[in-house]
Design a protein around this motif. Structure first.
Motif, PDB file in Angstrom:
ATOM      1  N   LEU A 290      -9.868   9.896   3.650  1.00  0.00           N
ATOM      2  CA  LEU A 290      -9.898  10.388   2.266  1.00  0.00           C
ATOM      3  C   LEU A 290     -10.093   9.272   1.250  1.00  0.00           C
ATOM      4  O   LEU A 290     -10.271   9.529   0.063  1.00  0.00           O
ATOM      5  CB  LEU A 290      -8.590  11.109   1.923  1.00  0.00           C
ATOM      6  N   GLY A 291     -10.004   8.026   1.706  1.00  0.00           N
ATOM      7  CA  GLY A 291     -10.097   6.914   0.767  1.00  0.00           C
ATOM      8  C   GLY A 291      -8.714   6.384   0.420  1.00  0.00           C
ATOM      9  O   GLY A 291      -7.728   7.124   0.428  1.00  0.00           O
ATOM     10  N   VAL A 292      -8.666   5.101   0.097  1.00  0.00           N
ATOM     11  CA  VAL A 292      -7.387   4.441  -0.181  1.00  0.00           C
ATOM     12  C   VAL A 292      -6.752   5.014  -1.450  1.00  0.00           C
ATOM     13  O   VAL A 292      -5.531   5.110  -1.554  1.00  0.00           O
ATOM     14  CB  VAL A 292      -7.594   2.917  -0.345  1.00  0.00           C
ATOM     15  N   GLU A 293      -7.574   5.416  -2.390  1.00  0.00           N
ATOM     16  CA  GLU A 293      -6.999   5.890  -3.639  1.00  0.00           C
ATOM     17  C   GLU A 293      -6.206   7.181  -3.442  1.00  0.00           C
ATOM     18  O   GLU A 293      -5.048   7.285  -3.845  1.00  0.00           O
ATOM     19  CB  GLU A 293      -8.096   6.100  -4.679  1.00  0.00           C
TER      20      GLU A 293
ATOM     21  N   ARG B  46      -0.257  -2.287   6.916  1.00  0.00           N
ATOM     22  CA  ARG B  46      -0.339  -3.488   6.068  1.00  0.00           C
ATOM     23  C   ARG B  46      -1.768  -3.714   5.604  1.00  0.00           C
ATOM     24  O   ARG B  46      -2.002  -4.123   4.478  1.00  0.00           O
ATOM     25  CB  ARG B  46       0.203  -4.717   6.820  1.00  0.00           C
ATOM     26  N   TYR B  47      -2.725  -3.404   6.469  1.00  0.00           N
ATOM     27  CA  TYR B  47      -4.139  -3.535   6.082  1.00  0.00           C
ATOM     28  C   TYR B  47      -4.446  -2.617   4.895  1.00  0.00           C
ATOM     29  O   TYR B  47      -5.055  -3.032   3.905  1.00  0.00           O
ATOM     30  CB  TYR B  47      -5.015  -3.202   7.294  1.00  0.00           C
ATOM     31  N   TRP B  48      -3.979  -1.362   4.962  1.00  0.00           N
ATOM     32  CA  TRP B  48      -4.253  -0.432   3.853  1.00  0.00           C
ATOM     33  C   TRP B  48      -3.500  -0.832   2.588  1.00  0.00           C
ATOM     34  O   TRP B  48      -3.984  -0.665   1.484  1.00  0.00           O
ATOM     35  CB  TRP B  48      -3.897   1.019   4.233  1.00  0.00           C
ATOM     36  N   ARG B  49      -2.296  -1.384   2.770  1.00  0.00           N
ATOM     37  CA  ARG B  49      -1.542  -1.839   1.588  1.00  0.00           C
ATOM     38  C   ARG B  49      -2.299  -2.973   0.897  1.00  0.00           C
ATOM     39  O   ARG B  49      -2.374  -3.024  -0.338  1.00  0.00           O
ATOM     40  CB  ARG B  49      -0.155  -2.330   1.991  1.00  0.00           C
ATOM     41  N   ALA B  50      -2.885  -3.859   1.724  1.00  0.00           N
ATOM     42  CA  ALA B  50      -3.647  -4.964   1.133  1.00  0.00           C
ATOM     43  C   ALA B  50      -4.860  -4.417   0.381  1.00  0.00           C
ATOM     44  O   ALA B  50      -5.199  -4.883  -0.705  1.00  0.00           O
ATOM     45  CB  ALA B  50      -4.076  -5.939   2.226  1.00  0.00           C
ATOM     46  N   LYS B  51      -5.490  -3.404   0.960  1.00  0.00           N
ATOM     47  CA  LYS B  51      -6.650  -2.781   0.302  1.00  0.00           C
ATOM     48  C   LYS B  51      -6.237  -2.158  -1.033  1.00  0.00           C
ATOM     49  O   LYS B  51      -6.964  -2.238  -2.019  1.00  0.00           O
ATOM     50  CB  LYS B  51      -7.222  -1.665   1.192  1.00  0.00           C
ATOM     51  N   GLU B  52      -5.077  -1.503  -1.015  1.00  0.00           N
ATOM     52  CA  GLU B  52      -4.576  -0.870  -2.231  1.00  0.00           C
ATOM     53  C   GLU B  52      -4.369  -1.934  -3.312  1.00  0.00           C
ATOM     54  O   GLU B  52      -4.743  -1.754  -4.473  1.00  0.00           O
ATOM     55  CB  GLU B  52      -3.242  -0.168  -1.919  1.00  0.00           C
ATOM     56  N   HIS B  53      -3.815  -3.053  -2.898  1.00  0.00           N
ATOM     57  CA  HIS B  53      -3.547  -4.144  -3.830  1.00  0.00           C
ATOM     58  C   HIS B  53      -4.862  -4.711  -4.376  1.00  0.00           C
ATOM     59  O   HIS B  53      -5.025  -4.891  -5.575  1.00  0.00           O
ATOM     60  CB  HIS B  53      -2.746  -5.227  -3.110  1.00  0.00           C
ATOM     61  N   GLU B  54      -5.825  -4.924  -3.462  1.00  0.00           N
ATOM     62  CA  GLU B  54      -7.140  -5.438  -3.867  1.00  0.00           C
ATOM     63  C   GLU B  54      -7.797  -4.537  -4.895  1.00  0.00           C
ATOM     64  O   GLU B  54      -8.429  -4.995  -5.839  1.00  0.00           O
ATOM     65  CB  GLU B  54      -8.087  -5.474  -2.660  1.00  0.00           C
ATOM     66  N   ALA B  55      -7.659  -3.230  -4.664  1.00  0.00           N
ATOM     67  CA  ALA B  55      -8.305  -2.282  -5.574  1.00  0.00           C
ATOM     68  C   ALA B  55      -7.452  -2.032  -6.820  1.00  0.00           C
ATOM     69  O   ALA B  55      -7.798  -1.191  -7.647  1.00  0.00           O
ATOM     70  CB  ALA B  55      -8.580  -0.962  -4.842  1.00  0.00           C
ATOM     71  N   ARG B  56      -6.359  -2.753  -6.951  1.00  0.00           N
ATOM     72  CA  ARG B  56      -5.453  -2.654  -8.098  1.00  0.00           C
ATOM     73  C   ARG B  56      -4.967  -1.221  -8.311  1.00  0.00           C
ATOM     74  O   ARG B  56      -4.910  -0.720  -9.436  1.00  0.00           O
ATOM     75  CB  ARG B  56      -6.134  -3.166  -9.367  1.00  0.00           C
ATOM     76  N   LEU B  57      -4.637  -0.555  -7.192  1.00  0.00           N
ATOM     77  CA  LEU B  57      -4.194   0.838  -7.298  1.00  0.00           C
ATOM     78  C   LEU B  57      -2.679   0.945  -7.382  1.00  0.00           C
ATOM     79  O   LEU B  57      -2.128   1.964  -7.773  1.00  0.00           O
ATOM     80  CB  LEU B  57      -4.683   1.648  -6.090  1.00  0.00           C
ATOM     81  N   ASN B  58      -1.980  -0.132  -6.978  1.00  0.00           N
ATOM     82  CA  ASN B  58      -0.521  -0.072  -7.055  1.00  0.00           C
ATOM     83  C   ASN B  58      -0.066  -0.335  -8.495  1.00  0.00           C
ATOM     84  O   ASN B  58      -0.875  -0.716  -9.343  1.00  0.00           O
ATOM     85  CB  ASN B  58       0.124  -1.041  -6.062  1.00  0.00           C
ATOM     86  N   THR B  59       1.220  -0.154  -8.762  1.00  0.00           N
ATOM     87  CA  THR B  59       1.686  -0.248 -10.154  1.00  0.00           C
ATOM     88  C   THR B  59       1.680  -1.703 -10.633  1.00  0.00           C
ATOM     89  O   THR B  59       1.718  -2.643  -9.833  1.00  0.00           O
ATOM     90  CB  THR B  59       3.129   0.276 -10.275  1.00  0.00           C
ATOM     91  N   VAL B  60       1.637  -1.860 -11.934  1.00  0.00           N
ATOM     92  CA  VAL B  60       1.657  -3.196 -12.531  1.00  0.00           C
ATOM     93  C   VAL B  60       2.921  -3.923 -12.079  1.00  0.00           C
ATOM     94  O   VAL B  60       2.910  -5.096 -11.729  1.00  0.00           O
ATOM     95  CB  VAL B  60       1.641  -3.075 -14.071  1.00  0.00           C
ATOM     96  N   ARG B  61       4.017  -3.174 -12.031  1.00  0.00           N
ATOM     97  CA  ARG B  61       5.287  -3.766 -11.643  1.00  0.00           C
ATOM     98  C   ARG B  61       5.226  -4.313 -10.210  1.00  0.00           C
ATOM     99  O   ARG B  61       5.658  -5.429  -9.937  1.00  0.00           O
ATOM    100  CB  ARG B  61       6.366  -2.697 -11.762  1.00  0.00           C
TER     101      ARG B  61
END
Ligand code: SF4
Lengths: 202, 473
Positions: free
Chosen positions: B355-358, B388-403
């Motif tokens: 479905l995509g990382v987002e 962990r790979y998907w978490r890194a992708k999420e971080h790269e795509a700046r999808l996680n919270t600013v905090r």
């Protein structure tokens, strides 16, 4: 050939490289090693089947007795492959040959092979061995020869597909069951509630 | 968001799940049910670890040459009179199935259990086109009556308690019966479903099943089941459609045997499931039963693009369900909280790919990385590594919270400056220890209120591990 096919295979080729064909060992090369009949019977029982070891010519009698013990009507559907087992010897047992229907409570079916490793019966579909009979009736009585018991899954697969793959090869390991209500195992979901196996010797 | 099916977000859904008493009652049975049975099965089978290696090897070899095995599968299947269809997307697959059914005038389709049909949203689509779909697996049937989706890949109705099933059957079965069925035990309910579904098998003009695997050398599809519904589904109607994804193929029957040795043991704790059926082509000229047509729909839906990525190992999955049966998070919130077709650890590893990382970004975070899933996975899929790979992708795509990003940035910076790190953590431990007071615990802690909202935070010992280690030597 469809465009989707070309695109899917193209993507795979891009990622995996064309490379040389890996030639897998064909399963037919596995030798048809004979299995231990005692082990086979124990595993069958562990899977919830009941087992009787009898001489080949005692099948009709064993079927009649089994139906009586279970309080079932003396009427069975018999797969055509077993038509010549001497059913006349049991005049009180009503037999019908051919494909089972919803009214058949019990069926006598052949198993082409047994698998000692797993306690499975192997059903190979054929004109005289319809698959329906193994699944539709409430009670299945299967007949398997002791010299048809193979050691393991590989041996059974290679024996079942010697000439060409039949339409259906089914490994049957115990009666039908489900755990879909509160994870409790109940027998007789859609296939037979009971599986009785007659292991015959010449 | 995806094919008309909105993906429920994990954070909200999991909170709801924790408060659902029926669900919690059903989930409490996991320990004595699935977990205990698997443990027994593995203990009974001394060669289990070798069998795992063999199964992993079979699948690894397959994936290395997947295109060739698929081409071989197609060629053998067609030699035997079968027809192979290729679908890139869920929409393609639905369309292929629909055309097969409408061109043959099919009104009623019986169905064995298949997760791929869930993945492509098949039931709703066919019903919109006036085709009645009859689920025949008991668990699937129960959730079809409840108008829900599966919450487990092998036990779709695991979230339902027996009284809930009784109520569903009462609502749906009683109108045509003068005398209601007895409903005192699970056995009663199984018998009732059997009686109701019996005729439906015979009424169906077509049967659709999934495949646990496909065999390239013979062009066959294989289903592994316990109820016998799959076999009736693929034997009685005149048309049999198999829906399978491309990674399901294995080169030979012997490779299939390697998978069978670990599948049932890991899934239900049986040495072997009741029925393992290899189907090859339509009925032969001499056969007196069986479908007259046999079609296989091969779906990609993103699998091919996973090869060569760090997440490719999920393609080894044989959908046994062991990872979710043993997952503390799944055990607490159940399958629906994961919001899409595949729940539990395998869902958290696979859904971002499909479905995509987002859309699926919360799922790889819904894990404490305890590693129990990887421990029990018969195919040795490194699930935590993939999270962990998907978490890194999420971080790269700046999808996680600013905090979260700030915290990670700070942590990263600190970790790169070991002296400051030691100084900072040393000071924090010392202060937290001094401020804790007599109770030695915090009821409330700034920056950690996610923790202290539901439990106390124990006071640290006053020294970091490194401090203690250094003193020791
Ligand atoms: S990831 Fe492993 S344990 Fe989970 S369903 Fe797949 S094969 Fe089974």
């Amino acid at each position: 050939m469809s465009a989707a096919r070309e695109r899917i295979l193209g993507r795979l080729r891009d990622r995996l490289g064309e490379g040389s064909q890996e030639s897998p060992h064909p399963s037919a090369a596995a030798s048809a090693r004979a299995g231990d009949v005692g082990v086979f019977c124990r595993r069958l029982e562990a899977a919830g089947a009941t087992v009787e070891r009898i001489p080949e010519d005692a099948v009709p009698q064993a079927v009649a007795q089994y139906l009586t013990q279970r309080n079932l009507a003396a009427r069975v559907r018999v797969s055509p492959a077993l038509a010549k087992l001497g059913w006349d010897a049991e005049p009180l047992l009503e037999t019908a040959f051919g494909i089972a229907d919803l009214d058949d409570a019990a069926a006598v079916v052949p198993a082409n092979l047994g698998v000692a490793e797993t306690g499975s019966l192997v059903h190979v579909s054929a004109g005289d061995n319809p698959t329906t009979n193994h699944f539709l009736p409430d009670h299945a009585i299967a007949v398997v020869a002791e010299d048809a018991v193979c050691a393991d899954l590989e041996a059974a697969f290679s024996a079942a597909s010697v000439s060409a793959m039949p339409r259906t090869v089914c490994l049957i390991t115990g009666p039908s069951r489900t755990g879909d209500i509160e994870q409790r195992i109940e027998l007789g979901a859609h296939g037979p509630r009971s599986l009785h196996v007659l292991v015959t010797r010449k | 968001m995806f094919d008309g099916r909105e993906i429920v977000q994990f954070p909200e859904a999991s909170v709801r799940a924790l408060g659902d008493e029926n669900l919690q009652a059903a989930l409490r049975l996991l320990g004595e049910g699935f977990q205990a049975r698997r443990t027994d099965a593995v203990e009974r089978f001394s060669e289990f670890e070798d069998a795992r290696d063999a199964a992993v090897d079979a699948k690894t070899r397959t994936l290395r040459r997947l295109h060739q095995h698929l081409e071989n599968f197609e060629a053998r299947c067609q030699e035997q009179g079968g027809v192979v269809h290729w679908a890139e997307t869920p929409a393609d697959a639905r369309q292929i199935v629909l055309e097969l059914l409408t061109s043959r005038g099919v009104r009623v389709l019986s169905k064995g259990k298949t997760m791929v049909a869930e993945e492509i949203g098949l039931n709703g689509f066919l019903e919109k086109h006036d085709i009645e779909v009859v689920e025949t697996d008991l668990g699937e049937y129960i959730i079809q009556l409840a108008e829900e989706v599966p919450s487990h890949i092998i036990a779709p109705a695991i979230h339902k308690t027996m009284p809930q099933v009784v109520e569903l059957f009462r609502q749906h079965h009683d109108q045509h019966k003068a005398e209601p069925f007895p409903r005192h035990t699970p056995a009663d309910l199984v018998a009732e479903a059997r009686a109701v579904l019996r005729r439906r098998f015979l009424e169906a003009d077509a049967g659709l099943t999934g495949a646990n695997f496909l065999v390239a050398e013979t062009g066959s599809s294989v289903i592994v089941t316990n109820e016998g519904n799959g076999d009736l589904t693929q034997t009685l109607p005149r048309l049999h459609i198999v829906l399978a994804t491309i990674e399901k193929v294995v080169p030979t029957l012997a490779d299939g045997a390697a998978i069978l040795r670990v599948l049932a043991r890991s899934a239900t704790g049986q040495d072997m499931s009741a029925y393992t059926t290899i189907s090859t082509g339509p009925r032969r000229s001499t056969d007196i039963d069986g479908p007259s047509e046999y079609h296989v729909v091969l779906l990609d839906n993103g699998r091919s693009s996973l090869l060569g990525t760090p997440a490719e190992e999920v393609l080894r999955c044989i959908r046994c369900g062991a990872c979710m049966n043993h997952c503390p998070v799944y055990g607490a919130v159940g399958g629906h909280a994961y919001g899409w077709v595949y729940p539990g650890p395998i869902g958290a590893a696979l859904t971002p790919a499909l479905l995509g990382v987002e859309a699926a970004r919360h799922l790889p975070n819904a894990s404490s990385l305890c590693g129990r899933c990887e421990e029990v996975c018969p195919m040795r899929i490194p699930l935590p590594k993939i999270f962990r790979y998907w978490r890194a992708k999420e971080h790269e795509a700046r999808l996680n919270t600013v905090r979260a990003r700030l915290a990670l940035a700070l942590w990263g910076w600190l970790a790169a400056h070991p002296r400051l790190y030691r100084l900072g953590t040393g000071a924090a431990m010392w202060i937290l220890s001094r401020l804790a007071g007599r109770s030695r615990r915090y009821r409330n802690l700034v920056l950690a209120n996610g923790w202290t909202r539901s439990r106390d935070f124990p006071a640290p010992a006053g020294r970091t591990f490194l401090n203690s280690w250094n003193r020791r030597s």
